[in-house]
Design a protein around this motif. Structure first.
Motif, PDB file in Angstrom:
ATOM      1  N   LEU A  44     -12.637   2.893   2.205  1.00  0.00           N
ATOM      2  CA  LEU A  44     -13.589   4.205   2.280  1.00  0.00           C
ATOM      3  C   LEU A  44     -15.027   3.740   2.506  1.00  0.00           C
ATOM      4  O   LEU A  44     -15.323   2.702   1.759  1.00  0.00           O
ATOM      5  CB  LEU A  44     -13.090   4.950   1.417  1.00  0.00           C
ATOM      6  CG  LEU A  44     -13.888   6.476   1.598  1.00  0.00           C
ATOM      7  CD1 LEU A  44     -13.115   7.297   2.779  1.00  0.00           C
ATOM      8  CD2 LEU A  44     -13.386   7.298   0.364  1.00  0.00           C
ATOM      9  N   GLY A  45     -15.938   4.521   3.090  1.00  0.00           N
ATOM     10  CA  GLY A  45     -17.119   3.962   2.908  1.00  0.00           C
ATOM     11  C   GLY A  45     -17.762   3.331   4.185  1.00  0.00           C
ATOM     12  O   GLY A  45     -17.397   3.661   5.374  1.00  0.00           O
ATOM     13  N   ALA A  46     -18.970   2.908   4.331  1.00  0.00           N
ATOM     14  CA  ALA A  46     -19.753   2.400   5.354  1.00  0.00           C
ATOM     15  C   ALA A  46     -18.912   1.521   6.406  1.00  0.00           C
ATOM     16  O   ALA A  46     -19.136   1.768   7.625  1.00  0.00           O
ATOM     17  CB  ALA A  46     -20.836   1.627   5.059  1.00  0.00           C
ATOM     18  N   SER A  47     -18.315   0.573   5.616  1.00  0.00           N
ATOM     19  CA  SER A  47     -17.352  -0.623   6.655  1.00  0.00           C
ATOM     20  C   SER A  47     -16.420   0.475   7.517  1.00  0.00           C
ATOM     21  O   SER A  47     -16.543   0.184   8.570  1.00  0.00           O
ATOM     22  CB  SER A  47     -16.579  -1.371   5.531  1.00  0.00           C
ATOM     23  OG  SER A  47     -17.299  -2.291   4.627  1.00  0.00           O
ATOM     24  N   ARG A  48     -15.835   1.251   7.053  1.00  0.00           N
ATOM     25  CA  ARG A  48     -14.756   2.157   7.893  1.00  0.00           C
ATOM     26  C   ARG A  48     -15.349   2.798   8.761  1.00  0.00           C
ATOM     27  O   ARG A  48     -15.188   2.945   9.871  1.00  0.00           O
ATOM     28  CB  ARG A  48     -14.124   3.221   6.922  1.00  0.00           C
ATOM     29  CG  ARG A  48     -13.166   3.808   7.891  1.00  0.00           C
ATOM     30  CD  ARG A  48     -12.314   4.953   7.009  1.00  0.00           C
ATOM     31  NE  ARG A  48     -11.336   4.251   6.145  1.00  0.00           N
ATOM     32  CZ  ARG A  48     -10.634   4.896   5.251  1.00  0.00           C
ATOM     33  NH1 ARG A  48     -10.803   6.432   5.196  1.00  0.00           N
ATOM     34  NH2 ARG A  48      -9.872   4.352   4.203  1.00  0.00           N
ATOM     35  N   ILE A  98      -7.452  13.383   8.701  1.00  0.00           N
ATOM     36  CA  ILE A  98      -8.598  13.417   7.379  1.00  0.00           C
ATOM     37  C   ILE A  98      -9.411  12.301   7.441  1.00  0.00           C
ATOM     38  O   ILE A  98     -10.768  12.577   7.063  1.00  0.00           O
ATOM     39  CB  ILE A  98      -7.618  13.243   6.094  1.00  0.00           C
ATOM     40  CG1 ILE A  98      -6.738  14.528   5.965  1.00  0.00           C
ATOM     41  CG2 ILE A  98      -8.459  13.395   4.852  1.00  0.00           C
ATOM     42  CD1 ILE A  98      -5.784  14.704   4.854  1.00  0.00           C
ATOM     43  N   SER A  99      -9.091  11.027   7.702  1.00  0.00           N
ATOM     44  CA  SER A  99     -10.083   9.971   7.758  1.00  0.00           C
ATOM     45  C   SER A  99     -11.166  10.026   8.871  1.00  0.00           C
ATOM     46  O   SER A  99     -12.239   9.600   8.693  1.00  0.00           O
ATOM     47  CB  SER A  99      -9.559   8.668   7.611  1.00  0.00           C
ATOM     48  OG  SER A  99      -8.516   8.411   6.631  1.00  0.00           O
ATOM     49  N   LEU A 100     -10.555  10.342   9.817  1.00  0.00           N
ATOM     50  CA  LEU A 100     -11.498  10.520  11.175  1.00  0.00           C
ATOM     51  C   LEU A 100     -12.442  11.568  10.889  1.00  0.00           C
ATOM     52  O   LEU A 100     -13.622  11.320  11.355  1.00  0.00           O
ATOM     53  CB  LEU A 100     -10.543  10.860  12.536  1.00  0.00           C
ATOM     54  CG  LEU A 100     -10.051   9.662  13.053  1.00  0.00           C
ATOM     55  CD1 LEU A 100      -9.201  10.112  14.122  1.00  0.00           C
ATOM     56  CD2 LEU A 100     -11.026   8.753  13.675  1.00  0.00           C
ATOM     57  N   GLN A 101     -11.924  12.744  10.462  1.00  0.00           N
ATOM     58  CA  GLN A 101     -12.940  13.866  10.032  1.00  0.00           C
ATOM     59  C   GLN A 101     -13.953  13.498   9.238  1.00  0.00           C
ATOM     60  O   GLN A 101     -15.106  13.885   9.394  1.00  0.00           O
ATOM     61  CB  GLN A 101     -12.108  15.075   9.321  1.00  0.00           C
ATOM     62  CG  GLN A 101     -13.024  16.222   9.214  1.00  0.00           C
ATOM     63  CD  GLN A 101     -12.255  17.399   8.717  1.00  0.00           C
ATOM     64  OE1 GLN A 101     -11.195  17.268   8.374  1.00  0.00           O
ATOM     65  NE2 GLN A 101     -12.779  18.696   9.080  1.00  0.00           N
ATOM     66  N   HIS A 249     -26.073   2.777   3.860  1.00  0.00           N
ATOM     67  CA  HIS A 249     -26.499   3.569   2.357  1.00  0.00           C
ATOM     68  C   HIS A 249     -25.934   4.862   2.451  1.00  0.00           C
ATOM     69  O   HIS A 249     -25.088   5.098   1.413  1.00  0.00           O
ATOM     70  CB  HIS A 249     -27.947   3.621   2.339  1.00  0.00           C
ATOM     71  CG  HIS A 249     -28.365   4.548   1.221  1.00  0.00           C
ATOM     72  ND1 HIS A 249     -28.071   4.654  -0.072  1.00  0.00           N
ATOM     73  CD2 HIS A 249     -29.168   5.696   1.174  1.00  0.00           C
ATOM     74  CE1 HIS A 249     -28.862   5.432  -1.020  1.00  0.00           C
ATOM     75  NE2 HIS A 249     -29.337   6.320  -0.065  1.00  0.00           N
ATOM     76  N   PHE A 250     -26.405   5.660   3.720  1.00  0.00           N
ATOM     77  CA  PHE A 250     -25.648   6.958   3.584  1.00  0.00           C
ATOM     78  C   PHE A 250     -24.188   7.208   3.659  1.00  0.00           C
ATOM     79  O   PHE A 250     -23.709   8.052   3.205  1.00  0.00           O
ATOM     80  CB  PHE A 250     -26.586   7.780   4.748  1.00  0.00           C
ATOM     81  CG  PHE A 250     -27.908   8.102   4.474  1.00  0.00           C
ATOM     82  CD1 PHE A 250     -28.248   8.364   3.161  1.00  0.00           C
ATOM     83  CD2 PHE A 250     -28.933   8.046   5.481  1.00  0.00           C
ATOM     84  CE1 PHE A 250     -29.528   8.964   2.873  1.00  0.00           C
ATOM     85  CE2 PHE A 250     -30.148   8.359   5.203  1.00  0.00           C
ATOM     86  CZ  PHE A 250     -30.553   8.836   4.107  1.00  0.00           C
ATOM     87  N   TYR A 251     -23.626   6.266   4.485  1.00  0.00           N
ATOM     88  CA  TYR A 251     -22.425   6.169   4.811  1.00  0.00           C
ATOM     89  C   TYR A 251     -21.366   5.904   3.589  1.00  0.00           C
ATOM     90  O   TYR A 251     -20.304   6.343   3.180  1.00  0.00           O
ATOM     91  CB  TYR A 251     -21.804   5.444   5.894  1.00  0.00           C
ATOM     92  CG  TYR A 251     -22.071   5.861   7.347  1.00  0.00           C
ATOM     93  CD1 TYR A 251     -22.588   7.052   7.443  1.00  0.00           C
ATOM     94  CD2 TYR A 251     -22.150   4.948   8.455  1.00  0.00           C
ATOM     95  CE1 TYR A 251     -22.944   7.310   8.805  1.00  0.00           C
ATOM     96  CE2 TYR A 251     -22.292   5.334   9.493  1.00  0.00           C
ATOM     97  CZ  TYR A 251     -22.968   6.459   9.889  1.00  0.00           C
ATOM     98  OH  TYR A 251     -23.423   6.965  11.206  1.00  0.00           O
TER      99      TYR A 251
END
Length: 324
Positions: A44-48, A98-101, A249-251
């Motif tokens: 989870l986070g910017a990488s994804r 859920i992840s895509l949203q 940062h934001f993600y």
């Protein structure tokens, strides 16, 4: 030159062809499309989110390409359409939706944030607008709570770092965005803002101990104009946002769509960090400002190149940030 360009074009299409072949093979081997593999195999986070954004943008499907720019209210329906296009059963793969949203909320939110920030930047300061005037006077009150402003047009404005007796002329480059950011910093983190202002006027009276000054040989202790530097740092934050550098940062810190408050909190962080950086650099005079600023910009960009990076504010203005 034409021959070189032709080779580059051929390489581009060749690599794109190979990538599509690889995606086809991976789908056959794993039974999962690229979006599934990213959501299930990337944390989870910017990488994804950044991988999902690249996958959608580079897709040959028009639906996937346009999904990164849909209205926030249309995200849920867009995900349903993507699942149908990819022949993915939502009952069997509930986590994918859920992840895509979550990813699309961040992606679409970032684009909308750029639009909001750009709108403020393009709006000029208007001394005939009561709201603009009220914001400016509040900035003075937050930074100089014990010193009344004698008049709207006054040399006192120089005490908080404006260039002349009427600050409106200093907002030309960044429009209302500069004032919004300065007021946010002064109001939401008054103690830190007042300390930075004091240090900018009297750098040798900063929180550095005498031993630290001597160790770092900070004998020159050059100050700077607080408000002007704030507008300049606003320009830095704006360019980091528009270039996409702040996505990392934001993600990582915004669980859904990043907002204007997130941007202003980032500005506060940059102001705080630049102030420390300026003192550590110990410039010969104010003419070195551009050199110091450029060095600071490169350091921030290098930090943001780390996909796990979240600029970690440690002051009151950013208590609302959530680190995912």
């Amino acid at each position: 030159l034409k021959h070189k360009m032709l080779i580059q074009v051929c390489l581009y299409f060749y690599c794109k062809f190979l990538w599509r072949c690889l995606k086809f093979v991976m789908r056959k081997l794993t039974g999962r499309c690229e979006l599934q593999r990213i959501c299930y195999n990337t944390k989870l986070g910017a990488s994804r989110t950044m991988k999902i954004e690249t996958s959608l943008r580079d897709s040959k499907s028009k639906l996937l390409q346009t999904s990164v720019s849909v209205h926030p209210d249309a995200i849920e329906k867009t995900i349903e359409d993507i699942m149908e296009l990819k022949k993915i059963n939502p009952d069997v793969n509930p986590q994918l939706g859920i992840s895509l949203q979550a990813c699309l909320l961040q992606i679409v939110g970032y684009r909308n944030l750029i639009a909001d920030v750009e709108k403020l930047r393009r709006e000029p300061y208007d001394s005939d607008n009561p709201q603009h005037e009220e914001m400016l006077l509040k900035l003075w009150k937050f930074l100089k709570p014990n010193t009344p402003l004698e008049s709207r047009i006054s040399k006192q404005w120089c005490e908080i770092g404006f260039q002349g007796d009427d600050p409106k002329t200093d907002f030309r480059g960044m429009g209302l965005l500069g004032l919004y950011n300065l007021q946010y910093f002064a109001e939401r983190d008054a103690t830190a803002a007042q300390q930075v202002l004091s240090d900018s006027l009297h750098p040798k009276c900063s929180k550095f101990s005498k031993a630290e000054w001597e160790k770092k040989r900070m004998d020159k202790a050059i100050g700077y104009s607080f408000a002007i530097v704030g507008i300049n740092i606003t320009d830095l934050a704006y360019n980091l946002l528009v270039s996409g550098a702040l996505k990392t940062h934001f993600y990582n810190i915004a669980p859904e769509a990043p907002t204007l408050s997130h941007f202003q909190q980032t500005f506060c962080y940059l102001m705080h960090e630049f102030h420390k950086f300026w003192i550590e650099e110990d410039p010969m005079d104010i003419m070195e400002f551009n050199r110091v600023r450029e060095k600071f910009r490169k350091r921030i960009i290098k930090q943001l190149q780390n996909p796990d990076m979240a600029l970690c504010p440690h002051f009151a203005a950013s208590e609302g940030l959530i680190n995912m």
